[in-house]
Design a protein around this motif. Sequence first.
Motif, mmCIF file in Angstrom:
data_model
loop_
_atom_site.group_PDB
_atom_site.id
_atom_site.type_symbol
_atom_site.label_atom_id
_atom_site.label_comp_id
_atom_site.label_asym_id
_atom_site.label_seq_id
_atom_site.Cartn_x
_atom_site.Cartn_y
_atom_site.Cartn_z
ATOM 1 N N TYR A 201 0.906 -1.283 -0.019
ATOM 2 C CA TYR A 201 0.080 0.283 0.132
ATOM 3 C C TYR A 201 0.903 1.194 -0.109
ATOM 4 O O TYR A 201 0.864 2.106 -0.908
ATOM 5 C CB TYR A 201 -0.811 -0.076 1.346
ATOM 6 C CG TYR A 201 -1.939 0.986 1.357
ATOM 7 C CD1 TYR A 201 -2.815 1.417 0.379
ATOM 8 C CD2 TYR A 201 -1.987 1.691 2.325
ATOM 9 C CE1 TYR A 201 -3.892 2.236 0.179
ATOM 10 C CE2 TYR A 201 -2.879 2.576 2.515
ATOM 11 C CZ TYR A 201 -4.009 2.918 1.491
ATOM 12 O OH TYR A 201 -5.192 3.962 1.734
ATOM 13 N N LEU A 202 1.890 1.169 0.834
ATOM 14 C CA LEU A 202 3.043 2.358 0.812
ATOM 15 C C LEU A 202 3.645 2.304 -0.407
ATOM 16 O O LEU A 202 3.946 3.654 -0.886
ATOM 17 C CB LEU A 202 3.842 2.189 2.103
ATOM 18 C CG LEU A 202 3.273 2.397 3.512
ATOM 19 C CD1 LEU A 202 3.875 1.663 4.344
ATOM 20 C CD2 LEU A 202 3.133 3.857 3.670
ATOM 21 N N GLU A 203 3.985 1.368 -1.052
ATOM 22 C CA GLU A 203 4.667 1.284 -2.308
ATOM 23 C C GLU A 203 3.834 1.865 -3.355
ATOM 24 O O GLU A 203 4.415 2.704 -4.152
ATOM 25 C CB GLU A 203 5.286 -0.150 -2.583
ATOM 26 C CG GLU A 203 6.405 -0.417 -1.893
ATOM 27 C CD GLU A 203 6.528 -1.945 -1.966
ATOM 28 O OE1 GLU A 203 7.646 -2.504 -1.550
ATOM 29 O OE2 GLU A 203 5.685 -2.697 -2.584
ATOM 30 N N ASP A 206 3.600 5.841 -2.908
ATOM 31 C CA ASP A 206 4.930 6.493 -3.185
ATOM 32 C C ASP A 206 5.227 6.399 -4.653
ATOM 33 O O ASP A 206 5.900 7.275 -5.368
ATOM 34 C CB ASP A 206 5.957 5.601 -2.457
ATOM 35 C CG ASP A 206 6.158 6.081 -0.995
ATOM 36 O OD1 ASP A 206 5.888 7.170 -0.572
ATOM 37 O OD2 ASP A 206 7.015 5.277 -0.382
ATOM 38 N N LYS A 207 4.647 5.436 -5.403
ATOM 39 C CA LYS A 207 4.814 5.378 -6.882
ATOM 40 C C LYS A 207 4.194 6.462 -7.119
ATOM 41 O O LYS A 207 4.640 7.185 -8.564
ATOM 42 C CB LYS A 207 4.311 4.159 -7.343
ATOM 43 C CG LYS A 207 4.383 3.839 -8.925
ATOM 44 C CD LYS A 207 4.035 2.500 -9.350
ATOM 45 C CE LYS A 207 4.092 2.353 -10.716
ATOM 46 N NZ LYS A 207 3.827 1.031 -11.311
ATOM 47 N N VAL A 208 2.704 6.801 -7.131
ATOM 48 C CA VAL A 208 2.102 8.226 -7.501
ATOM 49 C C VAL A 208 2.692 9.414 -7.119
ATOM 50 O O VAL A 208 2.882 10.044 -8.187
ATOM 51 C CB VAL A 208 0.653 7.946 -6.958
ATOM 52 C CG1 VAL A 208 -0.137 8.918 -7.209
ATOM 53 C CG2 VAL A 208 -0.155 6.644 -7.470
ATOM 54 N N ARG A 209 3.280 9.374 -5.978
ATOM 55 C CA ARG A 209 3.870 10.504 -5.354
ATOM 56 C C ARG A 209 5.035 10.894 -6.517
ATOM 57 O O ARG A 209 5.299 11.982 -6.934
ATOM 58 C CB ARG A 209 4.211 10.475 -4.085
ATOM 59 C CG ARG A 209 3.140 10.461 -3.042
ATOM 60 C CD ARG A 209 3.464 10.607 -1.680
ATOM 61 N NE ARG A 209 2.557 10.594 -0.812
ATOM 62 C CZ ARG A 209 2.430 9.674 0.116
ATOM 63 N NH1 ARG A 209 2.980 8.450 0.044
ATOM 64 N NH2 ARG A 209 1.251 9.694 0.835
ATOM 65 N N ASN A 210 6.050 9.836 -6.523
ATOM 66 C CA ASN A 210 6.976 10.083 -7.480
ATOM 67 C C ASN A 210 6.812 10.424 -8.744
ATOM 68 O O ASN A 210 7.610 10.981 -9.507
ATOM 69 C CB ASN A 210 7.975 8.665 -7.249
ATOM 70 C CG ASN A 210 8.627 8.574 -6.001
ATOM 71 O OD1 ASN A 210 8.717 9.453 -5.192
ATOM 72 N ND2 ASN A 210 8.771 7.289 -5.579
#
Length: 217
Positions: A201-203, A206-210
């Motif tokens: 879920y965190l990954e 983070d993928k979207v944020r990055n």
Amino acid sequence: MTDDKQEAFVNKKILALAIGIVVIVLGIGAGLYFYWTSPEYCFQQAQEAVQTHNEKQFARYTDLDGLCNSSYLMFQNYEASRDAELMHSRTCMIMFLQVRNLIQPEAVASAKKAIFSYVKNGRWTYGTEAGEHVSRGMADTLDIPHTQVLDVQDVDTSHSDTVVSVKVKNSILRDGFVLKVNMRKEDGTWRINRINNLKEYLEAMDKVRNHKVKGAA
């Protein structure tokens, strides 16, 4: 047919009807009992408790100690895994583990306090203590204040613990994400005690944020 035979026939009919009613009632009762003690029902009760601000009901169907402790450890371990220097230094890793374990009781207590406050009042509030800064950071990273439960997609009862697949969305994962919510039976009641795929879920977030950061560059 004589009066005695007719009376006996009627009595048999009445007895058969009574037995039939008892069997039906017992069958319904057994079905309701099975449903009331099922993981699906217990999960729904936890959801309803949040919606109706029922702290007692929420506590009955949620092992908040287990949920917060497991989430804290998974969150901190995930954050550490993103630091290459930390992961390749035995000294740094030992220091990280010491600090992680030292802060854990305060952070977990703060998280529980914030969750119970939300269940009671429908608002996320935080204090100023050290542990509360940590729990607030976790909540912000997980985007908990903007997370919505969409639906229950599956209930896996093939193991001793039950795993409920719950689709959620937040301000980052707008298309949704399926969380694997672990439930464990305690004294006849299924209770939420862990998010099995919190790391994934965190990954995903983070993928979207990055991607947004790269797009803005």
